[in-house]
Design a protein around this motif. Sequence first.
Motif, PDB file in Angstrom:
ATOM      1  N   UNK A   1      45.578  53.532   6.092  1.00  0.00           N
ATOM      2  CA  UNK A   1      46.056  52.620   7.126  1.00  0.00           C
ATOM      3  C   UNK A   1      47.518  52.949   7.375  1.00  0.00           C
ATOM      4  N   UNK A   2      47.889  53.150   8.647  1.00  0.00           N
ATOM      5  CA  UNK A   2      49.261  53.469   9.003  1.00  0.00           C
ATOM      6  C   UNK A   2      49.708  52.541  10.130  1.00  0.00           C
ATOM      7  N   UNK A   3      50.850  51.870   9.938  1.00  0.00           N
ATOM      8  CA  UNK A   3      51.352  50.890  10.896  1.00  0.00           C
ATOM      9  C   UNK A   3      52.630  51.431  11.538  1.00  0.00           C
ATOM     10  N   UNK A   4      52.624  51.546  12.887  1.00  0.00           N
ATOM     11  CA  UNK A   4      53.783  52.039  13.624  1.00  0.00           C
ATOM     12  C   UNK A   4      54.493  50.856  14.278  1.00  0.00           C
ATOM     13  N   UNK A   5      55.799  50.734  13.985  1.00  0.00           N
ATOM     14  CA  UNK A   5      56.593  49.619  14.505  1.00  0.00           C
ATOM     15  C   UNK A   5      57.648  50.116  15.484  1.00  0.00           C
ATOM     16  N   UNK A   6      57.795  49.417  16.607  1.00  0.00           N
ATOM     17  CA  UNK A   6      58.858  49.673  17.569  1.00  0.00           C
ATOM     18  C   UNK A   6      60.014  48.735  17.226  1.00  0.00           C
ATOM     19  N   UNK A   7      61.078  49.289  16.619  1.00  0.00           N
ATOM     20  CA  UNK A   7      62.189  48.457  16.147  1.00  0.00           C
ATOM     21  C   UNK A   7      62.956  47.832  17.311  1.00  0.00           C
ATOM     22  N   UNK A   8      63.096  48.562  18.429  1.00  0.00           N
ATOM     23  CA  UNK A   8      63.810  48.007  19.578  1.00  0.00           C
ATOM     24  C   UNK A   8      63.128  46.750  20.116  1.00  0.00           C
ATOM     25  N   UNK A   9      61.810  46.768  20.156  1.00  0.00           N
ATOM     26  CA  UNK A   9      61.068  45.620  20.665  1.00  0.00           C
ATOM     27  C   UNK A   9      60.786  44.584  19.583  1.00  0.00           C
ATOM     28  N   UNK A  10      60.965  44.976  18.326  1.00  0.00           N
ATOM     29  CA  UNK A  10      60.706  44.060  17.232  1.00  0.00           C
ATOM     30  C   UNK A  10      59.249  43.694  17.094  1.00  0.00           C
ATOM     31  N   UNK A  11      58.362  44.671  17.313  1.00  0.00           N
ATOM     32  CA  UNK A  11      56.925  44.396  17.243  1.00  0.00           C
ATOM     33  C   UNK A  11      56.169  45.621  16.764  1.00  0.00           C
ATOM     34  N   UNK A  12      54.920  45.382  16.359  1.00  0.00           N
ATOM     35  CA  UNK A  12      54.045  46.480  15.948  1.00  0.00           C
ATOM     36  C   UNK A  12      53.520  47.170  17.198  1.00  0.00           C
ATOM     37  N   UNK A  13      53.717  48.475  17.272  1.00  0.00           N
ATOM     38  CA  UNK A  13      53.221  49.237  18.412  1.00  0.00           C
ATOM     39  C   UNK A  13      51.722  49.503  18.281  1.00  0.00           C
ATOM     40  N   UNK A  14      51.305  49.948  17.098  1.00  0.00           N
ATOM     41  CA  UNK A  14      49.898  50.265  16.894  1.00  0.00           C
ATOM     42  C   UNK A  14      49.601  50.380  15.408  1.00  0.00           C
ATOM     43  N   UNK A  15      48.309  50.240  15.072  1.00  0.00           N
ATOM     44  CA  UNK A  15      47.833  50.391  13.700  1.00  0.00           C
ATOM     45  C   UNK A  15      46.696  51.414  13.714  1.00  0.00           C
ATOM     46  N   UNK A  16      46.785  52.390  12.800  1.00  0.00           N
ATOM     47  CA  UNK A  16      45.784  53.452  12.733  1.00  0.00           C
ATOM     48  C   UNK A  16      44.964  53.306  11.446  1.00  0.00           C
ATOM     49  N   UNK A  17      43.639  53.265  11.596  1.00  0.00           N
ATOM     50  CA  UNK A  17      42.715  53.217  10.467  1.00  0.00           C
ATOM     51  C   UNK A  17      41.941  54.537  10.463  1.00  0.00           C
ATOM     52  N   UNK A  18      42.057  55.292   9.368  1.00  0.00           N
ATOM     53  CA  UNK A  18      41.457  56.631   9.325  1.00  0.00           C
ATOM     54  C   UNK A  18      40.557  56.798   8.116  1.00  0.00           C
ATOM     55  N   UNK A  19      39.372  57.306   8.375  1.00  0.00           N
ATOM     56  CA  UNK A  19      38.463  57.725   7.299  1.00  0.00           C
ATOM     57  C   UNK A  19      38.447  59.247   7.270  1.00  0.00           C
ATOM     58  N   UNK A  20      38.711  59.811   6.098  1.00  0.00           N
ATOM     59  CA  UNK A  20      38.709  61.261   5.915  1.00  0.00           C
ATOM     60  C   UNK A  20      37.563  61.658   4.996  1.00  0.00           C
ATOM     61  N   UNK A  21      36.820  62.676   5.407  1.00  0.00           N
ATOM     62  CA  UNK A  21      35.709  63.186   4.620  1.00  0.00           C
ATOM     63  C   UNK A  21      35.897  64.680   4.390  1.00  0.00           C
ATOM     64  N   UNK A  22      35.816  65.098   3.129  1.00  0.00           N
ATOM     65  CA  UNK A  22      35.900  66.503   2.763  1.00  0.00           C
ATOM     66  C   UNK A  22      34.550  67.156   3.019  1.00  0.00           C
ATOM     67  N   UNK A  23      34.526  68.110   3.967  1.00  0.00           N
ATOM     68  CA  UNK A  23      33.289  68.813   4.316  1.00  0.00           C
ATOM     69  C   UNK A  23      33.273  70.233   3.765  1.00  0.00           C
ATOM     70  N   UNK A  24      33.801  70.423   2.587  1.00  0.00           N
ATOM     71  CA  UNK A  24      33.840  71.713   1.901  1.00  0.00           C
ATOM     72  C   UNK A  24      34.847  72.642   2.557  1.00  0.00           C
ATOM     73  N   UNK A  25      34.478  73.377   3.618  1.00  0.00           N
ATOM     74  CA  UNK A  25      35.412  74.281   4.282  1.00  0.00           C
ATOM     75  C   UNK A  25      36.162  73.600   5.426  1.00  0.00           C
ATOM     76  N   UNK A  26      35.781  72.358   5.730  1.00  0.00           N
ATOM     77  CA  UNK A  26      36.395  71.637   6.837  1.00  0.00           C
ATOM     78  C   UNK A  26      36.773  70.229   6.392  1.00  0.00           C
ATOM     79  N   UNK A  27      37.646  69.588   7.174  1.00  0.00           N
ATOM     80  CA  UNK A  27      37.994  68.186   6.984  1.00  0.00           C
ATOM     81  C   UNK A  27      37.609  67.411   8.241  1.00  0.00           C
TER      82      UNK A  27
END
Length: 515
Positions: free
Chosen positions: A466-492
Amino acid sequence: MRKQRIQWLVVAASLFCLAQPAWAASEPIVYQDVLDSVGESYPGELSMPSTPERSNIRIVRRGKQAVTTPSEQLPTRIDADKMMYNGTSGDVAADGNVVVIQGNQTLLANRIEGNTKTTEYHTANGPYRYLEDGGRTKDLTGDVMTYRTSDRHFDAGHTQGWSDPYYIKGQNITYNGEEGHIQKGMFTTKHAMAFKHTPDFRVEGEDIKIYPGDKVIIKKPSFYIKNFKLLSLPSYTKSLRGDKQSRVSIFSLIPTPIYNSDDGFGLHGSTDIPMGKHGEAYIDYRLYSKAGFKPKVGYRYYLPWGTASLGYSKESNEYNDEPVWIEKLGELRIDTHAYHISDTPFTIRGGANIGYWKEGNVKGTHKQYYTEVSHDPLKLWENANIRLFTGYERDYYSYDNSVRSMPYWGGRFSAKVSPRVDAWITYNQRNITYNNSPYLFDTTEIPKELIYGGRLKLSRLDDISVSVKNDINKGEIDSVYYTWHRDLHSFDLYLTYKAHSDNNTWKIQVVGKDF
Protein backbone atom coordinates in the motif's frame (compact mmCIF):
# COMPACT_ATOMS: atom_id res chain seq x y z
CA MET A 1 43.65 -37.06 8.99
CA ARG A 2 46.60 -34.77 8.42
CA LYS A 3 46.60 -30.99 7.94
CA GLN A 4 49.22 -28.96 6.14
CA ARG A 5 49.50 -25.43 4.75
CA ILE A 6 50.81 -24.83 1.22
CA GLN A 7 50.44 -22.10 -1.38
CA TRP A 8 47.21 -22.55 -3.32
CA LEU A 9 44.74 -20.51 -5.29
CA VAL A 10 41.57 -21.84 -6.89
CA VAL A 11 39.78 -19.25 -9.00
CA ALA A 12 37.29 -20.89 -11.35
CA ALA A 13 35.30 -17.69 -10.96
CA SER A 14 38.00 -15.49 -12.46
CA LEU A 15 36.55 -16.20 -15.88
CA PHE A 16 33.42 -14.32 -15.00
CA CYS A 17 34.84 -11.38 -13.01
CA LEU A 18 34.41 -8.15 -14.97
CA ALA A 19 37.19 -5.67 -14.16
CA GLN A 20 37.32 -1.90 -14.70
CA PRO A 21 38.79 -1.13 -18.15
CA ALA A 22 42.52 -0.37 -18.12
CA TRP A 23 42.02 2.93 -19.94
CA ALA A 24 40.24 4.49 -16.96
CA ALA A 25 42.00 7.07 -14.80
CA SER A 26 45.27 5.83 -13.33
CA GLU A 27 44.32 7.03 -9.86
CA PRO A 28 42.79 4.19 -7.81
CA ILE A 29 39.00 4.10 -8.15
CA VAL A 30 36.41 2.25 -6.10
CA TYR A 31 32.91 1.82 -7.53
CA GLN A 32 30.19 1.45 -4.90
CA ASP A 33 28.10 -0.71 -7.20
CA VAL A 34 25.80 -1.83 -4.41
CA LEU A 35 24.27 1.65 -4.53
CA ASP A 36 24.04 1.96 -8.28
CA SER A 37 20.42 2.34 -9.31
CA VAL A 38 18.41 5.44 -10.12
CA GLY A 39 16.17 4.82 -7.14
CA GLU A 40 18.95 4.37 -4.58
CA SER A 41 22.00 6.30 -5.72
CA TYR A 42 20.11 9.25 -7.07
CA PRO A 43 16.83 9.65 -5.20
CA GLY A 44 16.33 13.13 -6.62
CA GLU A 45 16.66 12.02 -10.24
CA LEU A 46 14.22 14.08 -12.28
CA SER A 47 15.49 13.31 -15.78
CA MET A 48 14.92 10.16 -17.75
CA PRO A 49 18.00 7.88 -17.90
CA SER A 50 20.22 8.61 -20.89
CA THR A 51 20.53 4.95 -21.83
CA PRO A 52 17.98 2.18 -22.32
CA GLU A 53 16.61 0.78 -19.08
CA ARG A 54 19.59 1.56 -16.88
CA SER A 55 21.95 4.32 -15.91
CA ASN A 56 25.67 3.96 -16.63
CA ILE A 57 26.58 6.42 -13.90
CA ARG A 58 28.38 5.08 -10.84
CA ILE A 59 29.19 6.12 -7.29
CA VAL A 60 32.96 6.69 -7.21
CA ARG A 61 35.63 7.01 -4.54
CA ARG A 62 39.08 8.07 -5.66
CA GLY A 63 42.37 7.15 -4.05
CA LYS A 64 40.73 4.81 -1.55
CA GLN A 65 41.45 1.46 -3.11
CA ALA A 66 41.66 -1.12 -0.36
CA VAL A 67 45.01 -2.84 0.01
CA THR A 68 44.42 -6.59 -0.35
CA THR A 69 46.75 -9.47 0.23
CA PRO A 70 47.58 -11.33 -3.01
CA SER A 71 45.64 -14.56 -3.15
CA GLU A 72 48.77 -16.72 -3.31
CA GLN A 73 49.91 -15.19 0.02
CA LEU A 74 46.69 -15.95 1.87
CA PRO A 75 46.87 -18.75 4.43
CA THR A 76 45.57 -22.03 3.02
CA ARG A 77 44.20 -25.03 4.89
CA ILE A 78 44.02 -28.50 3.38
CA ASP A 79 42.19 -31.37 5.04
CA ALA A 80 42.50 -34.87 3.58
CA ASP A 81 42.57 -38.53 4.62
CA LYS A 82 46.21 -38.76 3.44
CA MET A 83 48.75 -36.14 2.43
CA MET A 84 52.32 -36.21 1.04
CA TYR A 85 54.71 -33.27 0.59
CA ASN A 86 58.33 -33.18 -0.65
CA GLY A 87 60.04 -30.00 0.51
CA THR A 88 62.95 -30.48 -1.91
CA SER A 89 61.01 -31.01 -5.13
CA GLY A 90 57.91 -29.09 -4.06
CA ASP A 91 55.60 -31.96 -5.00
CA VAL A 92 52.41 -32.23 -2.99
CA ALA A 93 49.52 -34.70 -3.11
CA ALA A 94 46.38 -34.99 -1.00
CA ASP A 95 44.06 -38.02 -1.13
CA GLY A 96 40.57 -38.77 0.11
CA ASN A 97 37.87 -36.22 1.00
CA VAL A 98 40.15 -33.32 0.14
CA VAL A 99 38.95 -29.91 1.35
CA VAL A 100 41.01 -26.85 0.40
CA ILE A 101 40.04 -23.51 1.99
CA GLN A 102 41.63 -20.16 1.17
CA GLY A 103 39.80 -16.97 2.07
CA ASN A 104 36.26 -17.20 0.73
CA GLN A 105 37.20 -20.03 -1.67
CA THR A 106 36.64 -23.74 -1.08
CA LEU A 107 37.62 -26.69 -3.26
CA LEU A 108 36.32 -30.22 -2.70
CA ALA A 109 37.93 -33.15 -4.54
CA ASN A 110 38.96 -36.80 -4.22
CA ARG A 111 42.62 -36.10 -5.00
CA ILE A 112 44.78 -33.04 -5.63
CA GLU A 113 48.31 -33.08 -7.06
CA GLY A 114 50.66 -30.18 -7.61
CA ASN A 115 53.98 -28.49 -7.10
CA THR A 116 54.64 -25.47 -4.93
CA LYS A 117 57.58 -24.39 -7.15
CA THR A 118 55.77 -24.51 -10.50
CA THR A 119 52.62 -23.29 -8.67
CA GLU A 120 50.53 -25.64 -10.82
CA TYR A 121 47.89 -27.88 -9.26
CA HIS A 122 45.24 -30.20 -10.65
CA THR A 123 42.49 -32.51 -9.47
CA ALA A 124 42.45 -36.24 -10.20
CA ASN A 125 40.35 -39.36 -9.57
CA GLY A 126 36.90 -37.95 -10.03
CA PRO A 127 34.89 -34.77 -9.88
CA TYR A 128 35.62 -31.53 -8.08
CA ARG A 129 33.38 -28.84 -6.58
CA TYR A 130 34.41 -25.20 -6.25
CA LEU A 131 32.58 -22.66 -4.09
CA GLU A 132 32.92 -18.97 -3.28
CA ASP A 133 31.16 -17.37 -0.33
CA GLY A 134 29.72 -20.74 0.63
CA GLY A 135 28.19 -21.12 -2.84
CA ARG A 136 26.32 -17.82 -2.85
CA THR A 137 28.39 -16.33 -5.68
CA LYS A 138 30.04 -19.46 -7.15
CA ASP A 139 29.12 -23.15 -7.01
CA LEU A 140 30.79 -25.05 -9.86
CA THR A 141 31.32 -28.77 -10.42
CA GLY A 142 33.36 -30.57 -13.05
CA ASP A 143 35.51 -33.56 -13.89
CA VAL A 144 39.07 -32.14 -13.96
CA MET A 145 40.76 -28.79 -13.46
CA THR A 146 44.30 -27.32 -13.51
CA TYR A 147 45.36 -24.00 -12.04
CA ARG A 148 48.62 -22.02 -11.85
CA THR A 149 48.85 -19.43 -9.11
CA SER A 150 51.84 -17.70 -10.78
CA ASP A 151 49.95 -16.47 -13.86
CA ARG A 152 46.31 -17.27 -12.92
CA HIS A 153 45.96 -19.73 -15.79
CA PHE A 154 42.88 -21.89 -15.33
CA ASP A 155 41.93 -24.94 -17.37
CA ALA A 156 38.94 -27.21 -16.75
CA GLY A 157 37.06 -29.94 -18.56
CA HIS A 158 33.31 -30.35 -18.42
CA THR A 159 32.01 -27.77 -15.92
CA GLN A 160 28.58 -26.62 -14.84
CA GLY A 161 26.98 -24.70 -11.99
CA TRP A 162 26.31 -21.22 -10.63
CA SER A 163 28.59 -18.26 -11.38
CA ASP A 164 26.73 -15.12 -10.36
CA PRO A 165 24.63 -13.95 -12.21
CA TYR A 166 24.39 -17.02 -14.48
CA TYR A 167 24.06 -20.77 -14.44
CA ILE A 168 26.66 -22.02 -16.92
CA LYS A 169 27.72 -25.23 -18.60
CA GLY A 170 30.69 -25.91 -20.89
CA GLN A 171 32.82 -28.76 -22.21
CA ASN A 172 36.15 -26.95 -21.87
CA ILE A 173 36.80 -23.74 -19.94
CA THR A 174 40.05 -21.78 -19.86
CA TYR A 175 41.19 -18.44 -18.43
CA ASN A 176 44.66 -16.96 -18.95
CA GLY A 177 44.35 -14.02 -16.56
CA GLU A 178 43.09 -11.66 -19.27
CA GLU A 179 40.39 -13.47 -21.21
CA GLY A 180 38.16 -16.49 -20.82
CA HIS A 181 37.06 -19.17 -23.26
CA ILE A 182 34.18 -21.68 -23.13
CA GLN A 183 33.58 -24.40 -25.72
CA LYS A 184 30.01 -25.57 -26.41
CA GLY A 185 28.71 -23.38 -23.59
CA MET A 186 25.27 -22.63 -22.19
CA PHE A 187 24.04 -19.69 -20.09
CA THR A 188 20.80 -19.18 -18.22
CA THR A 189 19.76 -17.15 -15.14
CA LYS A 190 18.59 -18.02 -11.65
CA HIS A 191 15.05 -16.89 -12.44
CA ALA A 192 14.90 -19.03 -15.59
CA MET A 193 16.66 -22.09 -14.17
CA ALA A 194 14.44 -25.12 -13.70
CA PHE A 195 16.35 -27.82 -11.83
CA LYS A 196 14.02 -30.66 -12.85
CA HIS A 197 13.06 -29.34 -16.28
CA THR A 198 14.39 -27.30 -19.20
CA PRO A 199 15.24 -23.66 -18.30
CA ASP A 200 12.65 -21.08 -19.32
CA PHE A 201 15.24 -19.56 -21.64
CA ARG A 202 18.93 -20.06 -22.39
CA VAL A 203 21.73 -19.14 -24.79
CA GLU A 204 23.96 -21.80 -26.32
CA GLY A 205 27.13 -21.18 -28.31
CA GLU A 206 29.80 -23.30 -29.95
CA ASP A 207 32.56 -20.96 -28.81
CA ILE A 208 32.29 -18.20 -26.16
CA LYS A 209 35.05 -15.69 -25.45
CA ILE A 210 34.85 -13.28 -22.52
CA TYR A 211 37.02 -10.18 -22.31
CA PRO A 212 36.44 -8.83 -18.77
CA GLY A 213 35.36 -5.20 -18.72
CA ASP A 214 35.05 -5.13 -22.52
CA LYS A 215 32.81 -7.67 -24.30
CA VAL A 216 31.64 -11.24 -24.76
CA ILE A 217 31.72 -12.85 -28.23
CA ILE A 218 29.56 -15.92 -28.93
CA LYS A 219 30.14 -17.89 -32.13
CA LYS A 220 27.05 -19.55 -33.62
CA PRO A 221 24.74 -18.62 -30.73
CA SER A 222 21.23 -20.06 -30.42
CA PHE A 223 18.59 -18.42 -28.23
CA TYR A 224 16.00 -20.77 -26.74
CA ILE A 225 12.70 -20.37 -24.94
CA LYS A 226 12.29 -23.80 -23.31
CA ASN A 227 13.11 -26.21 -26.18
CA PHE A 228 11.97 -23.83 -28.91
CA LYS A 229 14.87 -22.32 -30.83
CA LEU A 230 13.85 -18.70 -31.21
CA LEU A 231 16.89 -17.33 -33.00
CA SER A 232 20.30 -18.38 -34.37
CA LEU A 233 23.10 -16.10 -35.49
CA PRO A 234 26.56 -16.59 -37.04
CA SER A 235 28.05 -14.48 -34.22
CA TYR A 236 26.85 -12.24 -31.39
CA THR A 237 28.91 -9.60 -29.56
CA LYS A 238 27.64 -8.09 -26.31
CA SER A 239 29.30 -5.10 -24.68
CA LEU A 240 30.38 -5.36 -21.03
CA ARG A 241 31.70 -1.80 -20.78
CA GLY A 242 28.76 -0.46 -18.82
CA ASP A 243 28.47 -3.47 -16.56
CA LYS A 244 28.06 -3.18 -12.80
CA GLN A 245 28.63 -6.21 -10.58
CA SER A 246 28.28 -8.59 -13.56
CA ARG A 247 24.69 -7.52 -14.13
CA VAL A 248 24.77 -7.07 -17.92
CA SER A 249 22.29 -9.50 -19.48
CA ILE A 250 23.32 -11.43 -22.57
CA PHE A 251 19.66 -12.45 -22.94
CA SER A 252 18.38 -8.96 -23.68
CA LEU A 253 18.51 -9.61 -27.44
CA ILE A 254 15.68 -12.16 -27.07
CA PRO A 255 12.30 -10.51 -27.80
CA THR A 256 10.62 -10.72 -24.39
CA PRO A 257 6.83 -10.72 -23.97
CA ILE A 258 5.63 -7.70 -21.97
CA TYR A 259 2.26 -6.29 -21.03
CA ASN A 260 0.78 -3.27 -19.34
CA SER A 261 -2.81 -2.12 -19.45
CA ASP A 262 -1.90 1.30 -20.88
CA ASP A 263 0.18 0.18 -23.88
CA GLY A 264 -1.11 -3.38 -24.39
CA PHE A 265 0.77 -6.58 -25.23
CA GLY A 266 4.24 -6.24 -26.66
CA LEU A 267 7.79 -7.44 -27.21
CA HIS A 268 10.96 -5.92 -25.76
CA GLY A 269 14.57 -6.49 -26.75
CA SER A 270 17.91 -4.68 -26.61
CA THR A 271 21.62 -5.09 -27.14
CA ASP A 272 24.89 -3.14 -26.90
CA ILE A 273 27.53 -3.50 -29.62
CA PRO A 274 31.15 -2.39 -28.98
CA MET A 275 32.38 0.24 -31.43
CA GLY A 276 35.90 1.58 -31.11
CA LYS A 277 38.02 1.34 -28.02
CA HIS A 278 35.73 3.12 -25.56
CA GLY A 279 32.33 3.31 -27.24
CA GLU A 280 29.33 1.19 -28.12
CA ALA A 281 26.12 1.39 -30.09
CA TYR A 282 22.92 0.63 -28.21
CA ILE A 283 19.61 -0.61 -29.59
CA ASP A 284 16.49 -0.96 -27.48
CA TYR A 285 13.00 -1.54 -28.82
CA ARG A 286 9.44 -2.08 -27.61
CA LEU A 287 6.58 -3.05 -29.89
CA TYR A 288 3.14 -2.59 -28.29
CA SER A 289 -0.29 -3.56 -29.60
CA LYS A 290 -1.68 -0.17 -28.49
CA ALA A 291 1.29 2.22 -28.36
CA GLY A 292 3.09 0.89 -31.45
CA PHE A 293 6.85 0.75 -32.07
CA LYS A 294 9.02 2.58 -29.50
CA PRO A 295 12.77 2.41 -30.26
CA LYS A 296 15.87 3.80 -28.56
CA VAL A 297 19.02 3.79 -30.68
CA GLY A 298 22.29 5.63 -30.39
CA TYR A 299 25.94 5.65 -29.45
CA ARG A 300 27.51 6.11 -26.04
CA TYR A 301 31.13 6.81 -25.18
CA TYR A 302 32.64 5.86 -21.83
CA LEU A 303 34.75 8.64 -20.38
CA PRO A 304 36.97 8.13 -17.31
CA TRP A 305 34.66 10.47 -15.37
CA GLY A 306 31.24 9.68 -16.89
CA THR A 307 29.30 8.85 -20.05
CA ALA A 308 28.48 10.76 -23.23
CA SER A 309 25.69 9.61 -25.53
CA LEU A 310 23.93 10.67 -28.72
CA GLY A 311 20.70 9.02 -29.77
CA TYR A 312 17.11 8.91 -30.93
CA SER A 313 14.33 7.64 -28.70
CA LYS A 314 10.61 7.45 -28.01
CA GLU A 315 10.11 7.54 -24.25
CA SER A 316 7.11 7.60 -21.94
CA ASN A 317 6.18 9.14 -18.63
CA GLU A 318 2.88 9.54 -16.81
CA TYR A 319 0.69 12.62 -16.49
CA ASN A 320 -2.46 12.20 -14.39
CA ASP A 321 -1.65 8.47 -14.44
CA GLU A 322 -1.96 8.35 -18.22
CA PRO A 323 1.01 7.50 -20.48
CA VAL A 324 2.60 10.40 -22.34
CA TRP A 325 5.03 9.59 -25.16
CA ILE A 326 7.70 11.97 -26.40
CA GLU A 327 10.05 11.72 -29.37
CA LYS A 328 13.65 12.82 -28.79
CA LEU A 329 15.53 13.46 -32.01
CA GLY A 330 19.32 13.63 -31.81
CA GLU A 331 19.63 14.17 -28.07
CA LEU A 332 23.20 14.65 -26.85
CA ARG A 333 23.86 13.91 -23.16
CA ILE A 334 26.91 14.12 -20.91
CA ASP A 335 26.53 12.75 -17.37
CA THR A 336 29.27 12.53 -14.76
CA HIS A 337 29.76 9.80 -12.21
CA ALA A 338 28.75 10.66 -8.64
CA TYR A 339 32.00 11.46 -6.87
CA HIS A 340 32.61 11.42 -3.14
CA ILE A 341 33.66 14.82 -1.83
CA SER A 342 37.12 14.15 -0.39
CA ASP A 343 36.88 11.58 2.41
CA THR A 344 33.31 12.45 3.33
CA PRO A 345 30.22 10.28 2.70
CA PHE A 346 28.78 13.08 0.53
CA THR A 347 28.63 12.73 -3.26
CA ILE A 348 28.23 15.21 -6.10
CA ARG A 349 27.29 14.62 -9.73
CA GLY A 350 26.02 16.62 -12.69
CA GLY A 351 25.32 16.69 -16.38
CA ALA A 352 23.92 18.50 -19.38
CA ASN A 353 21.91 17.58 -22.47
CA ILE A 354 20.45 19.12 -25.60
CA GLY A 355 18.01 17.70 -28.13
CA TYR A 356 14.91 18.22 -30.21
CA TRP A 357 11.68 17.12 -28.45
CA LYS A 358 8.35 16.43 -30.09
CA GLU A 359 5.16 15.74 -28.13
CA GLY A 360 2.10 16.08 -30.36
CA ASN A 361 1.97 19.70 -31.50
CA VAL A 362 4.49 20.79 -28.88
CA LYS A 363 7.98 20.59 -30.37
CA GLY A 364 11.29 22.38 -30.26
CA THR A 365 14.79 22.32 -28.81
CA HIS A 366 15.19 21.36 -25.16
CA LYS A 367 18.35 22.12 -23.19
CA GLN A 368 19.10 21.19 -19.61
CA TYR A 369 21.84 21.12 -17.02
CA TYR A 370 21.70 19.77 -13.47
CA THR A 371 23.78 19.08 -10.40
CA GLU A 372 23.03 17.09 -7.27
CA VAL A 373 24.55 16.42 -3.84
CA SER A 374 23.68 13.28 -1.89
CA HIS A 375 25.44 10.85 0.46
CA ASP A 376 25.84 7.22 1.40
CA PRO A 377 22.81 5.85 3.30
CA LEU A 378 22.79 6.70 7.01
CA LYS A 379 21.97 3.71 9.17
CA LEU A 380 19.44 4.72 11.83
CA TRP A 381 19.11 1.27 13.37
CA GLU A 382 19.28 -2.35 12.25
CA ASN A 383 17.71 -2.71 8.76
CA ALA A 384 16.70 0.97 8.66
CA ASN A 385 18.42 3.82 6.81
CA ILE A 386 17.79 7.26 5.39
CA ARG A 387 19.20 9.01 2.35
CA LEU A 388 18.87 12.76 1.67
CA PHE A 389 19.61 14.80 -1.45
CA THR A 390 19.51 18.32 -2.84
CA GLY A 391 20.06 19.60 -6.34
CA TYR A 392 19.33 22.12 -9.05
CA GLU A 393 17.94 21.65 -12.55
CA ARG A 394 17.47 24.29 -15.25
CA ASP A 395 15.56 23.67 -18.50
CA TYR A 396 15.30 25.81 -21.64
CA TYR A 397 12.38 25.26 -24.03
CA SER A 398 12.50 26.83 -27.49
CA TYR A 399 8.81 25.97 -28.09
CA ASP A 400 7.66 28.99 -26.06
CA ASN A 401 11.08 30.41 -25.08
CA SER A 402 10.39 29.55 -21.45
CA VAL A 403 12.97 28.71 -18.80
CA ARG A 404 12.31 26.45 -15.83
CA SER A 405 14.52 26.86 -12.76
CA MET A 406 14.00 24.04 -10.33
CA PRO A 407 15.96 23.70 -7.09
CA TYR A 408 14.90 20.46 -5.41
CA TRP A 409 15.52 18.45 -2.29
CA GLY A 410 14.13 15.49 -0.38
CA GLY A 411 14.93 12.11 1.05
CA ARG A 412 13.93 8.51 1.48
CA PHE A 413 13.60 6.43 4.63
CA SER A 414 13.31 2.64 4.36
CA ALA A 415 13.17 -0.09 6.97
CA LYS A 416 12.67 -3.83 7.19
CA VAL A 417 10.29 -4.09 10.11
CA SER A 418 10.33 -7.90 10.08
CA PRO A 419 11.30 -10.67 7.64
CA ARG A 420 7.86 -10.22 6.03
CA VAL A 421 7.25 -6.47 6.40
CA ASP A 422 8.96 -3.47 4.74
CA ALA A 423 8.10 0.22 5.21
CA TRP A 424 9.16 3.47 3.55
CA ILE A 425 8.67 7.23 3.58
CA THR A 426 9.75 9.46 0.68
CA TYR A 427 9.61 13.25 0.36
CA ASN A 428 10.29 15.21 -2.85
CA GLN A 429 10.12 18.99 -3.11
CA ARG A 430 10.62 20.70 -6.47
CA ASN A 431 10.76 24.48 -6.12
CA ILE A 432 9.64 25.74 -9.52
CA THR A 433 10.31 29.48 -9.73
CA TYR A 434 7.88 30.69 -12.37
CA ASN A 435 7.45 28.17 -15.21
CA ASN A 436 6.59 24.52 -15.56
CA SER A 437 7.33 22.54 -18.70
CA PRO A 438 5.32 23.00 -21.92
CA TYR A 439 5.64 19.20 -22.30
CA LEU A 440 3.40 16.92 -20.25
CA PHE A 441 6.30 14.43 -20.42
CA ASP A 442 8.39 16.32 -17.83
CA THR A 443 5.71 18.42 -16.12
CA THR A 444 5.92 18.44 -12.33
CA GLU A 445 2.41 17.58 -11.16
CA ILE A 446 2.93 17.72 -7.38
CA PRO A 447 5.78 20.10 -6.40
CA LYS A 448 5.68 18.98 -2.75
CA GLU A 449 5.07 15.26 -2.53
CA LEU A 450 5.06 12.94 0.49
CA ILE A 451 4.74 9.20 -0.09
CA TYR A 452 4.58 6.55 2.62
CA GLY A 453 3.67 2.91 2.57
CA GLY A 454 4.56 -0.67 3.34
CA ARG A 455 4.76 -4.15 1.89
CA LEU A 456 3.67 -7.46 3.41
CA LYS A 457 5.04 -10.77 2.10
CA LEU A 458 2.16 -13.24 2.04
CA SER A 459 4.03 -16.26 0.70
CA ARG A 460 7.19 -17.22 -1.15
CA LEU A 461 5.67 -15.90 -4.39
CA ASP A 462 3.19 -13.23 -3.29
CA ASP A 463 3.24 -9.87 -1.56
CA ILE A 464 0.92 -6.91 -1.25
CA SER A 465 1.79 -3.24 -0.77
CA VAL A 466 0.00 0.00 0.00
CA SER A 467 1.46 3.37 -1.02
CA VAL A 468 -0.12 6.73 -0.10
CA LYS A 469 0.74 9.86 -2.12
CA ASN A 470 0.12 13.20 -0.40
CA ASP A 471 -0.03 16.66 -1.98
CA ILE A 472 1.54 18.87 0.71
CA ASN A 473 0.51 22.14 -0.97
CA LYS A 474 -3.15 21.14 -0.90
CA GLY A 475 -2.87 19.39 2.44
CA GLU A 476 -4.66 16.28 1.20
CA ILE A 477 -4.13 12.74 -0.03
CA ASP A 478 -3.75 12.72 -3.80
CA SER A 479 -4.10 8.97 -4.30
CA VAL A 480 -3.65 5.55 -2.69
CA TYR A 481 -2.13 2.61 -4.57
CA TYR A 482 -2.90 -1.02 -3.64
CA THR A 483 -0.62 -3.51 -5.42
CA TRP A 484 -0.52 -7.28 -5.51
CA HIS A 485 2.76 -8.73 -6.80
CA ARG A 486 3.11 -12.33 -7.96
CA ASP A 487 6.42 -14.02 -8.78
CA LEU A 488 5.95 -15.86 -12.09
CA HIS A 489 9.41 -17.46 -12.15
CA SER A 490 10.98 -15.56 -15.09
CA PHE A 491 8.46 -12.72 -14.89
CA ASP A 492 6.80 -10.48 -12.30
CA LEU A 493 3.08 -9.69 -12.32
CA TYR A 494 1.80 -6.44 -10.77
CA LEU A 495 -1.90 -5.71 -10.31
CA THR A 496 -2.48 -2.17 -9.00
CA TYR A 497 -5.68 -0.42 -7.93
CA LYS A 498 -5.45 3.35 -7.65
CA ALA A 499 -7.97 5.07 -5.41
CA HIS A 500 -8.46 8.73 -6.31
CA SER A 501 -11.29 11.16 -5.58
CA ASP A 502 -11.76 11.90 -9.31
CA ASN A 503 -11.04 8.55 -10.90
CA ASN A 504 -10.40 4.99 -9.62
CA THR A 505 -8.36 2.84 -12.00
CA TRP A 506 -6.86 -0.67 -12.37
CA LYS A 507 -3.49 -1.32 -13.98
CA ILE A 508 -1.75 -4.59 -14.86
CA GLN A 509 1.92 -5.00 -15.70
CA VAL A 510 4.04 -8.05 -16.57
CA VAL A 511 7.82 -7.53 -16.49
CA GLY A 512 10.68 -9.92 -17.36
CA LYS A 513 13.28 -10.27 -14.61
CA ASP A 514 16.47 -10.97 -16.55
CA PHE A 515 16.11 -8.83 -19.67
